[in-house]
Design an enzyme around this catalytic site. Structure first.
Site, PDB file in Angstrom:
ATOM      1  N   ARG A  44     -22.683  -1.825   5.071  1.00 32.51           N
ATOM      2  CA  ARG A  44     -21.707  -2.225   6.088  1.00 32.51           C
ATOM      3  C   ARG A  44     -20.595  -1.183   6.162  1.00 32.51           C
ATOM      4  O   ARG A  44     -20.541  -0.274   5.352  1.00 32.51           O
ATOM      5  CB  ARG A  44     -21.141  -3.614   5.764  1.00 32.51           C
ATOM      6  CG  ARG A  44     -20.744  -3.747   4.301  1.00 32.51           C
ATOM      7  CD  ARG A  44     -19.491  -4.492   4.072  1.00 32.51           C
ATOM      8  NE  ARG A  44     -18.340  -3.926   4.725  1.00 32.51           N
ATOM      9  CZ  ARG A  44     -17.659  -2.863   4.279  1.00 32.51           C
ATOM     10  NH1 ARG A  44     -18.025  -2.204   3.190  1.00 32.51           N
ATOM     11  NH2 ARG A  44     -16.595  -2.415   4.923  1.00 32.51           N
ATOM     12  N   GLY A  45     -19.713  -1.367   7.172  1.00 34.66           N
ATOM     13  CA  GLY A  45     -18.684  -0.355   7.419  1.00 34.66           C
ATOM     14  C   GLY A  45     -19.206   0.543   8.539  1.00 34.66           C
ATOM     15  O   GLY A  45     -20.367   0.988   8.470  1.00 34.66           O
ATOM     16  N   ALA A  46     -18.361   0.809   9.545  1.00 32.98           N
ATOM     17  CA  ALA A  46     -18.851   1.445  10.770  1.00 32.98           C
ATOM     18  C   ALA A  46     -19.669   2.734  10.542  1.00 32.98           C
ATOM     19  O   ALA A  46     -20.840   2.812  10.956  1.00 32.98           O
ATOM     20  CB  ALA A  46     -17.683   1.674  11.713  1.00 32.98           C
ATOM     21  N   ARG A  87     -25.931  -5.299  14.589  1.00 30.52           N
ATOM     22  CA  ARG A  87     -24.490  -5.578  14.590  1.00 30.52           C
ATOM     23  C   ARG A  87     -23.974  -5.236  15.987  1.00 30.52           C
ATOM     24  O   ARG A  87     -24.658  -4.559  16.748  1.00 30.52           O
ATOM     25  CB  ARG A  87     -23.746  -4.721  13.530  1.00 30.52           C
ATOM     26  CG  ARG A  87     -24.156  -4.885  12.092  1.00 30.52           C
ATOM     27  CD  ARG A  87     -23.511  -5.945  11.258  1.00 30.52           C
ATOM     28  NE  ARG A  87     -22.165  -6.355  11.375  1.00 30.52           N
ATOM     29  CZ  ARG A  87     -21.186  -6.086  10.496  1.00 30.52           C
ATOM     30  NH1 ARG A  87     -21.420  -5.283   9.471  1.00 30.52           N
ATOM     31  NH2 ARG A  87     -19.983  -6.596  10.635  1.00 30.52           N
ATOM     32  N   GLN A 191     -14.224  -8.284   1.664  1.00 29.40           N
ATOM     33  CA  GLN A 191     -14.514  -6.852   1.434  1.00 29.40           C
ATOM     34  C   GLN A 191     -13.376  -6.180   0.672  1.00 29.40           C
ATOM     35  O   GLN A 191     -13.586  -5.226  -0.072  1.00 29.40           O
ATOM     36  CB  GLN A 191     -14.723  -6.126   2.774  1.00 29.40           C
ATOM     37  CG  GLN A 191     -16.016  -6.462   3.474  1.00 29.40           C
ATOM     38  CD  GLN A 191     -15.847  -7.589   4.469  1.00 29.40           C
ATOM     39  OE1 GLN A 191     -15.001  -8.468   4.305  1.00 29.40           O
ATOM     40  NE2 GLN A 191     -16.668  -7.594   5.506  1.00 29.40           N
ATOM     41  N   ASP A 232     -13.639   0.183  13.808  1.00 35.06           N
ATOM     42  CA  ASP A 232     -15.052   0.003  14.152  1.00 35.06           C
ATOM     43  C   ASP A 232     -15.358   0.510  15.556  1.00 35.06           C
ATOM     44  O   ASP A 232     -16.486   0.875  15.856  1.00 35.06           O
ATOM     45  CB  ASP A 232     -15.454  -1.461  13.997  1.00 35.06           C
ATOM     46  CG  ASP A 232     -15.533  -1.798  12.514  1.00 35.06           C
ATOM     47  OD1 ASP A 232     -14.470  -2.010  11.899  1.00 35.06           O
ATOM     48  OD2 ASP A 232     -16.639  -1.759  11.956  1.00 35.06           O
ATOM     49  N   ASN A 242     -11.019  -3.526  14.672  1.00 37.64           N
ATOM     50  CA  ASN A 242     -11.247  -3.408  13.229  1.00 37.64           C
ATOM     51  C   ASN A 242     -11.361  -4.825  12.669  1.00 37.64           C
ATOM     52  O   ASN A 242     -11.201  -5.813  13.385  1.00 37.64           O
ATOM     53  CB  ASN A 242     -10.105  -2.622  12.566  1.00 37.64           C
ATOM     54  CG  ASN A 242     -10.444  -2.239  11.138  1.00 37.64           C
ATOM     55  OD1 ASN A 242     -11.486  -1.628  10.887  1.00 37.64           O
ATOM     56  ND2 ASN A 242      -9.611  -2.600  10.190  1.00 37.64           N
ATOM     57  N   LYS A 243     -11.627  -4.914  11.390  1.00 36.21           N
ATOM     58  CA  LYS A 243     -11.849  -6.209  10.738  1.00 36.21           C
ATOM     59  C   LYS A 243     -10.796  -7.239  11.128  1.00 36.21           C
ATOM     60  O   LYS A 243      -9.615  -6.907  11.230  1.00 36.21           O
ATOM     61  CB  LYS A 243     -11.865  -5.992   9.220  1.00 36.21           C
ATOM     62  CG  LYS A 243     -12.098  -7.222   8.383  1.00 36.21           C
ATOM     63  CD  LYS A 243     -13.330  -8.012   8.763  1.00 36.21           C
ATOM     64  CE  LYS A 243     -14.620  -7.215   8.661  1.00 36.21           C
ATOM     65  NZ  LYS A 243     -15.773  -7.917   9.279  1.00 36.21           N
TER      66      LYS A 243
HETATM   67  O1  MRU Z   1     -17.949  -6.259   8.842  1.00 35.00           O
HETATM   68  P1  MRU Z   1     -17.799  -4.966   8.090  1.00 35.00           P
HETATM   69  O2  MRU Z   1     -17.610  -5.179   6.642  1.00 35.00           O
HETATM   70  O3  MRU Z   1     -18.860  -3.963   8.438  1.00 35.00           O
HETATM   71  O4  MRU Z   1     -16.421  -4.408   8.681  1.00 35.00           O
HETATM   72  C1  MRU Z   1     -15.990  -3.169   8.286  1.00 35.00           C
HETATM   73  C2  MRU Z   1     -14.623  -2.863   8.712  1.00 35.00           C
HETATM   74  O5  MRU Z   1     -14.004  -3.544   9.489  1.00 35.00           O
HETATM   75  C3  MRU Z   1     -14.055  -1.617   8.180  1.00 35.00           C
HETATM   76  O6  MRU Z   1     -12.687  -1.750   8.030  1.00 35.00           O
HETATM   77  C4  MRU Z   1     -14.383  -0.518   9.168  1.00 35.00           C
HETATM   78  O7  MRU Z   1     -15.720  -0.310   9.328  1.00 35.00           O
HETATM   79  C5  MRU Z   1     -13.536   0.628   8.900  1.00 35.00           C
HETATM   80  S1  MRU Z   1     -14.231   2.252   8.826  1.00 35.00           S
HETATM   81  C6  MRU Z   1     -14.940   2.418   7.332  1.00 35.00           C
END
Ligand code: MRU
Length: 341
Positions: A44-46, A87, A191, A232, A242-243
């Site tokens: 996970r993470g963009a 996603r 997270q 994201d 973002n989250k």
């Molecule tokens: O749902 P996730 O855990 O994939 O969300 C990730 C985020 O929101 C991160 O903050 C985002 O990808 C930031 S860049 C690494």
């Protein structure tokens, strides 16, 4: 320890759902396994989602058996569609899919499978280089002695590289600055508590974990010098998804007169969307809200909502840090110049 590693005939990832209790690796031998790992947040993470998807597509392509390019491309299209449905909000996923499709379409049929592997490796290498560079650039904004508040997880796990917001923090520490971090736990899936706290402790960077609802208390007491997080998807006007909870932090930062920084590689910028209103927001299973770690806490039958991201309007963002430079208002002009459009 590499969060994502291509092993020639399979993809090895750290299973992020098991951290910090266990450092477990998963070896994914089919594209469907990679799609499932992305859906299930094992990866996970963009930026990391984009990298994993690219390797997953190369893996799927490797197993296509036909001597005909048109048939190959039609089977590949099914694979691309499966990844596109994994996603919703992180644009890095769709950027990786587009790049892989372009390479497949242009490639000579005899070398098509290798071309896809090479493109996945290139996407990975570019994210590594971009996150390292943006971290170094962003570190200039973090002063010696700062306490920095961050949200969600933005380190190597989330980027398959150096990190975005956490990368900036690491780079500032590398410049011998004394930095303390306040990490929000980041409900519903924690997270921050599970991954950010763990990554910072690995780096021996002082971190204090708080619940999301404590952020205002610490910011208002003057205990935070700046907020920095990742992204994201960034629309052309600078609005940033973002989250969930990021918008709240941005409003708190503005109200209390501290900077709110967004750190992201240019692969997270989506100039096709004019504003954040157009960014699709992923709705996840309400059980992630009613349960914690598989344990039901809320009363049975209660209605729960679970938008995984929110959008911070650009006027709350002090600067967007990318590998190509640091952009401030007016974002529309700055971001277009940056991405060369
Ligand atoms: O749902 P996730 O855990 O994939 O969300 C990730 C985020 O929101 C991160 O903050 C985002 O990808 C930031 S860049 C690494």
């Amino acid at each position: 320890m590499k969060p994502i590693e291509w092993l020639g005939n399979k993809l090895k990832i750290i299973d992020q759902t098991q951290l910090p209790g266990k450092i477990a690796f998963a070896e994914l031998r089919s594209y469907t396994k990679v799609v499932a790992a992305i859906k299930g947040l094992k990866v996970r993470g963009a930026p990391a989602i984009g990298v994993a998807a690219a390797y997953g597509i190369a893996l799927g392509a490797r197993n296509i058996k036909t001597e005909n390019k048109a048939k190959f491309l039609s089977q590949l299209d099914k694979i691309l569609q499966a990844f596109a449905a994994a996603r919703l909000t992180a644009v890095n996923l769709f950027r990786a899919i587009d790049r892989m499709k372009k390479v497949a379409t242009a490639a000579d049929f005899t070398t098509i499978k290798q071309a896809l592997i090479d493109e996945a490796k290139a996407i990975h290498a570019e994210e590594e280089a971009a996150t390292e560079r943006l971290s170094r650039l962003g570190a200039g904004l973090i002063k010696d002695g700062f306490t920095v508040l961050t949200h969600c997880n933005t380190g190597p796990l989330a980027t398959a590289g150096y990190g975005t917001a956490l990368g900036v923090i690491k780079a500032a520490v590398k410049q011998s600055k004394k930095i303390e971090v306040i990490a929000t736990e980041t409900r519903p899936l924690l997270q921050g508590a599970r991954l950010t706290a763990w990554e910072l402790m690995q780096e021996k960077i002082p971190v204090t974990l708080i619940t999301d609802s404590m952020a205002g208390y610490f910011i208002n007491k003057g205990k935070v010098n700046c907020v920095i997080l990742g992204a994201d998807r960034i629309a052309a006007n600078g609005d940033t998804a973002n989250k969930i909870g990021s918008y709240t932090l941005a409003v708190l930062a503005k109200e209390n007169g501290i900077p709110f920084y967004v750190a992201a590689p240019t692969s997270t910028i989506d100039l096709s969307l004019s504003s954040g209103e157009e960014i699709p927001i992923e709705e996840r299973n309400p059980e992630e809200v009613t349960d914690i770690g598989g344990v039901r806490l809320a009363p049975k039958g209660v209605k729960a909502a679970n938008p995984a991201f929110d959008v911070t309007p650009h006027q709350y963002i002090t600067a967007i840090i990318t590998e190509k430079g640091i952009v401030r208002e007016p974002y529309l002009r700055g971001l277009k110049k940056l991405v060369g459009k």
